[in-house]
Scaffold this active site. Sequence first.
Site, PDB file in Angstrom:
ATOM      1  CB  SER A  13      -9.186   0.364  -0.537  1.00  0.00           C
ATOM      2  OG  SER A  13      -8.536   0.471  -1.760  1.00  0.00           O
TER       3      SER A  13
ATOM      4  CG  HIS B 214      -5.262   3.734   0.536  1.00  0.00           C
ATOM      5  ND1 HIS B 214      -4.845   2.449   0.318  1.00  0.00           N
ATOM      6  CD2 HIS B 214      -6.511   3.818   0.019  1.00  0.00           C
ATOM      7  CE1 HIS B 214      -5.808   1.774  -0.322  1.00  0.00           C
ATOM      8  NE2 HIS B 214      -6.834   2.592  -0.511  1.00  0.00           N
TER       9      HIS B 214
ATOM     10  CG  ASP C 207      -2.285   0.584   0.975  1.00  0.00           C
ATOM     11  OD1 ASP C 207      -2.312   1.772   0.612  1.00  0.00           O
ATOM     12  OD2 ASP C 207      -3.309  -0.095   1.134  1.00  0.00           O
TER      13      ASP C 207
END
Length: 771
Positions: A549, A219, A144
């Site tokens: 996600s 994220h 990520d």
Amino acid sequence: MATLSGCGILPCLVLLGCCGFTLSLASSNAYIVYMGGRGDDERPLLVQQSHRDILSDVLRSDEAAEQSLLYSYKYGFSGFAALLSRSEARLIADYPGVVRVIPNRIFRPQTTRSWDFLHVSPHHTDGILAKGHSGRGSIIGIMDTGIWPESESFRDKGMDKAPSRWKGICQEGEKFNASNCNKKIIGARWYLKGYEAEFGKLNKSQVVEFLSPRDAVGHGTHTSSTAAGMWVQNANFGGLARGSARGGAPSAWLAIYKVCWATGGCSSADLLKAMDDAISDGVDVLSVSLGSSPPIETYVDDTLAIGSFHAVAAGISVVCSAGNSGPYAQTVTNTAPWIITVAASTIDRAFPTAITLGNNQTLMGRALYTGKKDDKYYPVVFGQSILSAHSDEDSASSCDSGSLNSTLAKGKVILCFQSRTQRLATVAAQTVTSAHGAGVIFAQFPSKDITTSTSIPFIHVDYTLGTYLLMYMESDRNPVVKFSATRSVVGRQIAPEVAVFSSRGPSSLSPSVLKPDIAAPGVSILASWSPAASDSEMSPGFNIESGTSMSCPHVSGIVALLRTIHPKWSPAKIQSALVTTASIRDEYKQSVVAEGAPHKQADAFDYGGGHVDPNRAMDPGLVFDADISNYICFLCSLEYNNSAISNMTRIPTDCSKARRDCLLNLNLPSIVIPNLQRCTTVSRTVTNVGAGNSIYIARIEAPAGIIVKVKPSTLLFSSTVYKQTFNVIFRSHIALEGRYTFGYLYWEDGRHVVRIPLVVRTVIDNYSPET
Ligand SMILES: *[C@@H]1O[C@H](CO)[C@@H](O)[C@H](O)[C@H]1NC(C)=O
Ligand SMILES: *[C@@H]1O[C@H](CO)[C@@H](O)[C@H](O)[C@H]1NC(C)=O
Ligand SMILES: *[C@@H]1O[C@H](CO)[C@@H](O)[C@H](O)[C@H]1NC(C)=O
Ligand SMILES: *[C@@H]1O[C@H](CO)[C@@H](O)[C@H](O)[C@H]1NC(C)=O
Ligand SMILES: *[C@@H]1O[C@H](CO)[C@@H](O)[C@H](O)[C@H]1NC(C)=O
Ligand SMILES: *[C@@H]1O[C@H](CO)[C@@H](O)[C@H](O)[C@H]1NC(C)=O
């Protein structure tokens, strides 16, 4: 104090939910009596009267009924909330028409609500969290944007040090040195070469970024803490969703592979290198919340398919997001059969926000606004009526970029309607903010996905409320609105539903492989965030995000728990256990619905086997296993070039020697026949992982228009016979160019229900009449 002793093992201070749960049982006796969907011809008043009648009957007086009744649900569905004793609740459960009686749960302050919603909770002493020792011993690799190691979610209190089998490193870099790894983050690496080869030197003059594993985006910190974050008390997003946060496997180790950069994008070369490293480092689970949008590449060209093939060959489970291109069919990505592909669903937490009109009427919208609040009325205008000179009515109606005249928008609340060409709430927010509007009311196609906003209030409503508001605006000379503060409400929203944005099957590359595999929570998920991210001024440390996600690391956390319980299971067995035990009913025992097409019952192309049910996945009864040779046979059946397959698998392959029927016969926990002509037979092999001696009997819900037979229809297992093969025969009794129809095959032994989706589309070889 007997009820409190359940908390004794773990300190109550940490477990807000634990104490809250005990208190609510002791002091509250509100129940929700759910009575299913409401008939179209039933009038709300009559429905409400029927609720009173039941209550009066049970409580033996109209007066007592009046006092007990809290709410009548009479519009979208039928049911009511009432104050009842336990025995009264039991009585009501037996009334005709009552689907389920559920204790009220609104007093439980929970943050990553999603884990309680999935019943992955320390209250369940024989549940997956307890049996899986919170994931102790499992290593989850996250591909990520890196990690913010100082986040409370990554404290290492109580963690064991990395095991000797761990070969990973803590790669230093900008603002990240060896001391940023700990007993929680046992490894961290970063990959930039492929990115720079494609885009040139990373230019840091426009964005905050660190040449190291440190996360500048948020994220990666979010997905890492969702999969394996430690308990964090009093987590919240600007006061919303307050409670205690945690990951699915709070005792699992994390290994961080930073492959994505704040300037946007992640290079496949970097990703493949990271996967390569992760395999040799020794991760057990790989969580990859990445993907490209369709069209998708063949499996021999797609880096993620290739990297994950090798991971799976090494016994690592690979979990990927399905993509956010829904609700359109054939948009699912990451569709290789060896990957666990995760769709996104809603949870039962809502963020209601009242809109009060100048005439004192109140409409209920939804928002995640955490900025400054005032109790002022603002003039409200429709975007279309204040369009800028170079815009047209359609763009202004949906508040597309630059479509509004700022002189006219300034200080006003703007009403916008989502359109096919301008679907994005974030675009509307930006347009109104830059036109100096005071707020946005965004009328959208039904969806529970909500945009977070910090500078101006952003309220979501559906088209019906938007139209109602428009009527008010046309009828009033000075239309005004004001907003109340958003509340976080748990347990008052039917869930799960498949999220509107979640990408749908069938796979455009190999429709015979059912994708997505499973759904998990991915709407309005609160988890840790990077304080360096540009959008984090309001609530450094935590953020609410939606997407596949977010659903992907939920399944990664569950897989880590399963690995701790069943360390010897192959990735295919784990995938099978998840798919065959998933739930196809919501919390109210109704069929799960898929957003996007209103009131559509979810099917296997929306959520594969169903909504993940972690506690049942521990004990699936039978599993469908597969190994690398099966996957190679599958690639041969796709008619890929021998040399391409050999290059991908690094195993010399001669497809002429392989069986040619591995498309339909790949041993998956599902059967999809995209082109049934008349009759076809598909074979599967199951492995018994439950009690040695057991008898399983088949039950079929055939897809419409198809006759399905199973041979044999009984499977016997003993301490020596633990594998059985069966055939499923599909016969079409219609000669039509068909559409996909859906059914299930169940194997049942009285304890386990092993459910596999059946999906069939009939085709005809040519359009001339049959002779
Ligand atoms: C790592 O960085 C921190 C803060 O920048 C510093 O205090 C510490 O000494 C460094 N540790 C090592 C091992 O270099
Ligand atoms: C980085 O971006 C800035 C602003 O666009 C530009 O002025 C600068 O030349 C760029 N630097 C490099 C090395 O490309
Ligand atoms: C709305 O309610 C307020 C307070 O209850 C009252 O003062 C006001 O007159 C009402 N306005 C209308 C249009 O009914
Ligand atoms: C915005 O509206 C005002 C008032 O009608 C007008 O004078 C102005 O030219 C408009 N500006 C643009 C950019 O359309
Ligand atoms: C497979 O690909 C290679 C390299 O592109 C080519 O030389 C070979 O002829 C192909 N084989 C078949 C059977 O198509
Ligand atoms: C496989 O790799 C070899 C050597 O790198 C190459 O020559 C060949 O073209 C590749 N085959 C395919 C089908 O890409």
